[in-house]
Design a protein around this motif. Structure first.
Motif, PDB file in Angstrom:
ATOM      1  N   SER A 500       0.838  -1.199   0.000  1.00 30.23           N
ATOM      2  CA  SER A 500       0.000   0.000   0.000  1.00 30.23           C
ATOM      3  C   SER A 500       0.872   1.248   0.000  1.00 30.23           C
ATOM      4  N   PRO A 501       0.434   2.296  -0.665  1.00 30.62           N
ATOM      5  CA  PRO A 501       1.168   3.565  -0.604  1.00 30.62           C
ATOM      6  C   PRO A 501       0.978   4.211   0.768  1.00 30.62           C
ATOM      7  N   ARG A 502       1.839   5.160   1.073  1.00 28.82           N
ATOM      8  CA  ARG A 502       1.770   5.813   2.385  1.00 28.82           C
ATOM      9  C   ARG A 502       0.469   6.578   2.578  1.00 28.82           C
ATOM     10  N   THR A 503      -0.159   6.966   1.489  1.00 28.68           N
ATOM     11  CA  THR A 503      -1.438   7.684   1.619  1.00 28.68           C
ATOM     12  C   THR A 503      -2.526   6.789   2.207  1.00 28.68           C
ATOM     13  N   THR A 504      -2.365   5.475   2.069  1.00 30.98           N
ATOM     14  CA  THR A 504      -3.333   4.560   2.673  1.00 30.98           C
ATOM     15  C   THR A 504      -3.375   4.745   4.180  1.00 30.98           C
ATOM     16  N   TRP A 505      -2.214   4.964   4.766  1.00 29.91           N
ATOM     17  CA  TRP A 505      -2.157   5.206   6.208  1.00 29.91           C
ATOM     18  C   TRP A 505      -3.006   6.414   6.589  1.00 29.91           C
ATOM     19  N   ILE A 506      -2.912   7.479   5.810  1.00 31.28           N
ATOM     20  CA  ILE A 506      -3.660   8.702   6.118  1.00 31.28           C
ATOM     21  C   ILE A 506      -5.157   8.386   6.179  1.00 31.28           C
ATOM     22  N   ARG A 507      -5.663   7.661   5.184  1.00 30.29           N
ATOM     23  CA  ARG A 507      -7.093   7.312   5.159  1.00 30.29           C
ATOM     24  C   ARG A 507      -7.468   6.440   6.358  1.00 30.29           C
ATOM     25  N   GLU A 508      -6.612   5.461   6.677  1.00 34.33           N
ATOM     26  CA  GLU A 508      -6.929   4.558   7.790  1.00 34.33           C
ATOM     27  C   GLU A 508      -6.890   5.302   9.126  1.00 34.33           C
ATOM     28  N   TRP A 509      -5.919   6.178   9.275  1.00 33.41           N
ATOM     29  CA  TRP A 509      -5.804   6.926  10.531  1.00 33.41           C
ATOM     30  C   TRP A 509      -6.980   7.882  10.697  1.00 33.41           C
ATOM     31  N   ASP A 510      -7.346   8.581   9.655  1.00 31.84           N
ATOM     32  CA  ASP A 510      -8.482   9.502   9.754  1.00 31.84           C
ATOM     33  C   ASP A 510      -9.789   8.751   9.997  1.00 31.84           C
ATOM     34  N   ALA A 511      -9.913   7.553   9.430  1.00 27.64           N
ATOM     35  CA  ALA A 511     -11.107   6.745   9.692  1.00 27.64           C
ATOM     36  C   ALA A 511     -11.165   6.354  11.167  1.00 27.64           C
ATOM     37  N   TYR A 512     -10.025   6.028  11.734  1.00 25.12           N
ATOM     38  CA  TYR A 512      -9.967   5.708  13.169  1.00 25.12           C
ATOM     39  C   TYR A 512     -10.285   6.951  13.995  1.00 25.12           C
ATOM     40  N   ARG A 513      -9.762   8.097  13.603  1.00 25.33           N
ATOM     41  CA  ARG A 513     -10.060   9.334  14.331  1.00 25.33           C
ATOM     42  C   ARG A 513     -11.554   9.636  14.335  1.00 25.33           C
ATOM     43  N   ALA A 514     -12.181   9.356  13.218  1.00 26.68           N
ATOM     44  CA  ALA A 514     -13.619   9.658  13.105  1.00 26.68           C
ATOM     45  C   ALA A 514     -14.462   8.756  14.001  1.00 26.68           C
ATOM     46  N   THR A 515     -14.053   7.495  14.142  1.00 28.00           N
ATOM     47  CA  THR A 515     -14.805   6.544  14.983  1.00 28.00           C
ATOM     48  C   THR A 515     -13.815   5.732  15.819  1.00 28.00           C
ATOM     49  N   PRO A 516     -13.239   6.333  16.843  1.00 29.06           N
ATOM     50  CA  PRO A 516     -12.168   5.677  17.600  1.00 29.06           C
ATOM     51  C   PRO A 516     -12.607   4.429  18.364  1.00 29.06           C
ATOM     52  N   ASP A 517     -13.915   4.257  18.565  1.00 31.86           N
ATOM     53  CA  ASP A 517     -14.390   3.073  19.273  1.00 31.86           C
ATOM     54  C   ASP A 517     -14.619   1.889  18.344  1.00 31.86           C
ATOM     55  N   ASN A 518     -14.457   2.113  17.067  1.00 26.01           N
ATOM     56  CA  ASN A 518     -14.659   1.049  16.088  1.00 26.01           C
ATOM     57  C   ASN A 518     -13.476   0.078  16.146  1.00 26.01           C
ATOM     58  N   VAL A 519     -13.765  -1.153  16.554  1.00 28.15           N
ATOM     59  CA  VAL A 519     -12.697  -2.121  16.800  1.00 28.15           C
ATOM     60  C   VAL A 519     -11.938  -2.464  15.525  1.00 28.15           C
ATOM     61  N   SER A 520     -12.638  -2.612  14.425  1.00 26.48           N
ATOM     62  CA  SER A 520     -11.953  -2.975  13.189  1.00 26.48           C
ATOM     63  C   SER A 520     -11.010  -1.865  12.748  1.00 26.48           C
ATOM     64  N   ARG A 521     -11.382  -0.605  12.981  1.00 25.16           N
ATOM     65  CA  ARG A 521     -10.494   0.501  12.615  1.00 25.16           C
ATOM     66  C   ARG A 521      -9.312   0.610  13.588  1.00 25.16           C
ATOM     67  N   GLN A 522      -9.549   0.309  14.848  1.00 26.41           N
ATOM     68  CA  GLN A 522      -8.429   0.223  15.802  1.00 26.41           C
ATOM     69  C   GLN A 522      -7.433  -0.848  15.356  1.00 26.41           C
ATOM     70  N   ASN A 523      -7.986  -1.994  14.989  1.00 26.63           N
ATOM     71  CA  ASN A 523      -7.123  -3.118  14.608  1.00 26.63           C
ATOM     72  C   ASN A 523      -6.324  -2.838  13.341  1.00 26.63           C
TER      73      ASN A 523
END
Length: 545
Positions: A500-523
């Motif tokens: 994955s390109p480094r930009t993938t991290w940005i999307r995953e991190w922002d998704a976690y920020r938006a819903t920090p209680d979401n276990v799949s996004r934490q994982n």
């Protein structure tokens, strides 16, 4: 370079971390920050001053929470054979706890005590009485920075040493030469000098054994006894004159028959050993290998060991250890770049260092003893599995990595490298519950949240980048700076899995920020960051300090 001149620059985070890694078993990030900006002299002064603060810690306590006396000190209670093994473990946990907690005041005391414990080796396996081990350990801690002459005298009549080296069996009828030999070979003058010349003769061993006759221990392993001790029996002592070789300028120690004769002859023997020209060099050489670099070249012998030994034995210092530690740890040679990252971490630096750099708190011994026991059991048995068995070394020489050819390289082999990795893995993938609410391990999500501005407001602030994640997770864990190619490899091949390109991290991190209680996004975040941290802690660069 003026090798032993005081390092003149102020400490950077790199040099502060170097000093703290070598003077202790590993710093916290806060301690590195606190020492950054100090001069070397100021920093070493503080490390030595903090030793007095830690000189009389609370004693070990009963840690079996099923017992009525749980949490209470056990020294002074009648000796019970069945409690002997656990009490020895509690003494060991107590010391490992002192190494780990530091109480916010890092000091040289525990690392230097470990030096002396590997120098004047006594093992529980030999003495089989926890009280002897405790008394011996306290002797080393209380005299670690003191006068070497006094330490030689006191260790020579220490009950643990007398048992370990058969000194309590040394009588005029049947002299036992074990301690007399090790006193010279391992403890004072060394078997040979730097050039391979013998420093004493077999006759010197026999004469020293005669000096040391007459000492006995009391109450070892004696059920219901409440004290231990040592006594001198004149009738068991060899009262003839003891004549030494030209190695000791043909010194003659007059035999004594009085009740104080043993003390008097021992003091004279210690003076003779310390006057041997190789004694101060032998001790300074070992200190150099412990703190600076295991490789003692001719240049180092001439420019560091010889002048440091002269300083140690001078009339002004008179074999005091503290001035030597102060000079060595604040010297130009100590901070020379070639000595940073030049030693392979022992299991103590590896495990305790990891626990400290990742801010794993030590439970209070007196109020949270069950949790304290669980954490110290993890550390002490983990170190033993990696071949560092504190207070129970495999031989009188200590741990092989401190004396065999190759020195610290002996900590590493094919099996040990995997085991070392498994120990650091346990902090990356936490599983050990120290107590309810406290699982030993790195809080990766918490650390990354702390460096993300406006964590909950995704629109207001950009996501932290892969580069920032790497910088945070690798903060102060390497003695040497990684190259850019190594950093790129860690991000692209390990963190982003070559897929994955480094930009993938940005999307995953922002998704976690938006819903920090979401276990799949934490994982999703943990999956990448744990792989990254696990790899870093298994790198060759992490194995050195």
């Amino acid at each position: 370079m003026a090798y032993l001149d005081t390092y003149s620059g102020t400490l950077t985070s790199v040099t502060a971390a170097h000093l703290l890694r070598r003077a202790t078993f590993g710093p916290t990030n806060q301690e590195i920050a606190d020492f950054t900006g100090k001069t070397a002299a100021q920093a070493v002064d503080l490390l030595i001053a903090n030793s007095s603060f830690r000189a009389t810690p609370p004693p070990p306590v009963e840690m079996d929470n099923t017992r009525a006396d749980a949490g209470q000190p056990f020294f002074g209670k009648p000796f019970e054979t069945e409690r002997n093994p656990p009490y020895y473990n509690y003494v060991r946990y107590w010391w490992v706890g002192l190494m780990t907690e530091q109480l916010g005041r890092p000091s040289v005391l525990e690392k230097l005590t470990a030096f002396w414990q590997n120098h004047f080796v006594v093992t529980y396996a030999a003495v089989q009485d926890y009280r002897f081990v405790d008394r011996y350990l306290r002797l080393l801690r209380n005299n670690a920075l003191g006068n070497f002459r006094n330490l030689v005298i006191e260790i020579s009549k220490d009950p643990g040493m007398l048992v370990f080296q058969n000194g309590n069996e040394n009588t005029k009828e049947q002299p036992n030469e074990n301690f007399a030999r090790e006193l010279q070979e391992l403890f004072t003058v060394g078997q040979k000098d730097f050039y391979g010349n013998h420093n004493y003769t077999e006759g010197d061993v026999k004469a020293a054994a005669q000096v040391l006759t007459g000492w006995q221990v009391t109450n070892r392993f004696k059920e219901q006894s409440t004290s231990i001790g040592v006594s001198f029996t004149p009738a068991r002592h060899d009262t003839t004159n003891k004549v030494f070789s030209a190695k000791y300028s043909n010194k003659e120690i007059a035999g004594r028959s009085s009740s104080t004769g043993g003390e008097e002859e021992l003091a004279e023997l210690a003076d003779m050993l310390l006057r041997h020209p190789e004694c101060p060099k032998f001790i300074c050489r070992k200190l150099y290998r412990w703190y600076v670099n295991t490789n003692v070249t001719q240049e180092i012998e001439d420019q560091v060991i010889v002048p440091l030994a002269a300083f140690f034995s001078s009339a002004a210092n008179n074999y005091k250890v503290e001035p030597v530690i102060r000079k060595l740890l604040s010297s130009d040679i100590f901070f020379d770049s070639k000595n940073i990252g030049a030693i392979i971490k022992s299991p103590a630096e590896l495990m305790i260092g990891a626990v400290r750099i990742f801010d794993q708190k030590v439970p209070d011994l007196t109020t949270d003893y069950a949790a304290f026991q669980k954490m110290m059991n993890y550390l002490s048995y983990g170190m033993s599995a990696l071949q560092l068995n504190l207070l129970n070394q495999p031989s009188v020489f200590g741990s092989p990595a401190y004396y065999q050819t190759g020195f610290s390289k002996n900590w590493i082999n094919e099996s040990m490298l995997g085991l070392r990795g498994s120990r650091t893995d346990s902090l990356v993938y936490p599983y050990l519950e120290i107590k309810p609410g406290y699982i030993l391990g790195v809080d990766i999500l918490g650390r990354l949240r702390n460096i993300q501005p406006n964590f909950s407001d995704v629109a207001a602030s950009p996501a932290i980048t892969c580069e920032e994640v790497l910088a945070e997770l690798s903060k102060n864990i390497f003695a040497l700076e990684l190259s850019q190619s190594q950093k790129d490899f860690l991000i692209d091949s390990i963190m982003m899995m070559k897929s994955s390109p480094r930009t993938t991290w940005i999307r995953e991190w922002d998704a976690y920020r938006a819903t920090p209680d979401n276990v799949s996004r934490q994982n999703a975040i943990l999956w990448r960051c744990r792989a990254l941290l696990k790899y870093m802690l298994r790198m060759a660069e992490y194995q050195v300090f």
